[in-house]
Write an enzyme that holds these catalytic residues in place. Structure first.
Site, mmCIF file in Angstrom:
data_model
loop_
_atom_site.group_PDB
_atom_site.id
_atom_site.type_symbol
_atom_site.label_atom_id
_atom_site.label_comp_id
_atom_site.label_asym_id
_atom_site.label_seq_id
_atom_site.Cartn_x
_atom_site.Cartn_y
_atom_site.Cartn_z
ATOM 1 C CE LYS A 131 -3.842 -2.293 2.350
ATOM 2 N NZ LYS A 131 -4.690 -2.460 3.527
ATOM 3 C CD GLN A 157 -3.527 -4.182 6.610
ATOM 4 O OE1 GLN A 157 -3.678 -3.117 6.031
ATOM 5 N NE2 GLN A 157 -3.920 -5.330 6.078
ATOM 6 C CG ASP A 188 -9.297 0.495 5.307
ATOM 7 O OD1 ASP A 188 -9.035 0.108 4.159
ATOM 8 O OD2 ASP A 188 -8.623 0.210 6.308
#
Ligand code: GUN
Length: 290
Positions: A52, A96, A119
């Site tokens: 990412k 995460q 997200d």
């Protein structure tokens, strides 16, 4: 049969983003800045997070990695989240998942400023998504919608069967496919481990979104001719011929099912790269929203 090439499509989108970032910088605008919080050293998480950050750097974003110990307390992690909420230079960030067992994922997600939740996991953003209001969409479902869109695949009035109801893939994908919007307007069936007639439903599906995490689960005999297959599965299976010692396998048995499909995503190279590019899109959206 047409292969839905996520690698190529995601590269096209990445180029568009890089162009927009360059134009933004030239005008003296803000350089998009994404932060990633990584707790502990879970192998898959470390790989995903590094990928990412690399993607961000390639399109000209600034990045910050917040690396925290596996033993951090929930309270300390929440303090880190509050710091990121207050940090004016950071446009968006992600924590995460999975987090260590002693930390409540949901509590952490709820603490993220919804305007920085790139997200799209915060309940406020999931609610907006369901109401078709502009918001950050979760990465994998957004990548699927972009792939359907870029290949001009008809979804209106089609029967879409989603297999798996996870909060990050199956559930939001089922909502997006049912929205009054393209891609969407499908008649959606959301199936899961308690579904009793999965085979019958799959056989009637025009579009299948498989996100259950069981390699080769969907086979040729379970689908109809002309089906559109979106395979989200990425299970690591041992493969000694690979340097890594494993290869990725989808939820769909590709060789057999591809003979009947009109469109199909490969694994790897289908949904995965599209998921990665969604985070870049959301981060840019966070900057634009300012
Ligand atoms: N773990 C697996 N997928 C994801 C994702 O899309 N976002 C975060 N934050 N964690 C993940």
């Amino acid at each position: 049969m047409i292969i839905l090439d996520g690698k190529k499509t995601s590269q096209e989108i990445r180029n568009e983003i890089a162009d927009e970032v360059a134009a933004l910088k030239e005008k003296g605008g803000k350089t998009p800045h994404l932060a990633v919080v990584l707790v502990g050293n879970n192998g898959a998480s470390v790989t995903y997070v590094n990928a990412k950050l690399k993607d961000c750097e390639e399109v000209g974003f600034n990045t910050t990695m917040v690396k925290l110990s596996e033993t951090i307390s929930e309270k300390e992690l929440l303090e880190e989240v509050h710091k990121l909420n207050k940090n004016k230079d950071i446009d968006g960030y992600i924590v995460q998942l999975p987090l260590p067992n002693h930390i409540d994922d949901q509590k952490v997600i709820m603490a993220i400023d919804p305007e920085k939740d790139v997200d799209g996991f915060h309940p406020q953003n999931l609610g907006k998504m369901a109401l078709n209001l502009p918001t950050f969409l979760p990465a994998t479902p957004m990548g699927i919608m972009d792939l359907l869109d870029r290949y001009n695949i008809e979804t209106g009035g089609k029967h879409c069967v989603v297999v798996g109801r996870s909060h990050i893939v199956g559930l939001p994908a089922s909502i997006l496919m049912g929205r009054n919007h393209y891609p969407g307007n499908a008649t959606v069936t959301l199936t899961h481990s308690r579904t009793t007639n999965l085979k019958e439903l799959l056989k009637n599906a025009d579009i299948i979104i498989a996100a259950l995490g069981k390699p080769d689960f969907i086979t040729e005999d379970m689908v109809k001719d002309g089906v559109v297959i979106i395979d989200v599965g990425t299970t690591r299976v041992v493969d000694k011929s690979k340097k890594s010692g494993y290869r990725l396998k989808g939820d769909v048995e590709f060789e057999g099912v591809s003979k009947k499909a009109s469109y199909i995503t490969p694994v790897p190279g289908g949904v995965g790269p599209m998921t990665r590019v969604s985070l870049l899109k959301n981060t840019l959206m966070a900057v634009r929203a300012k």
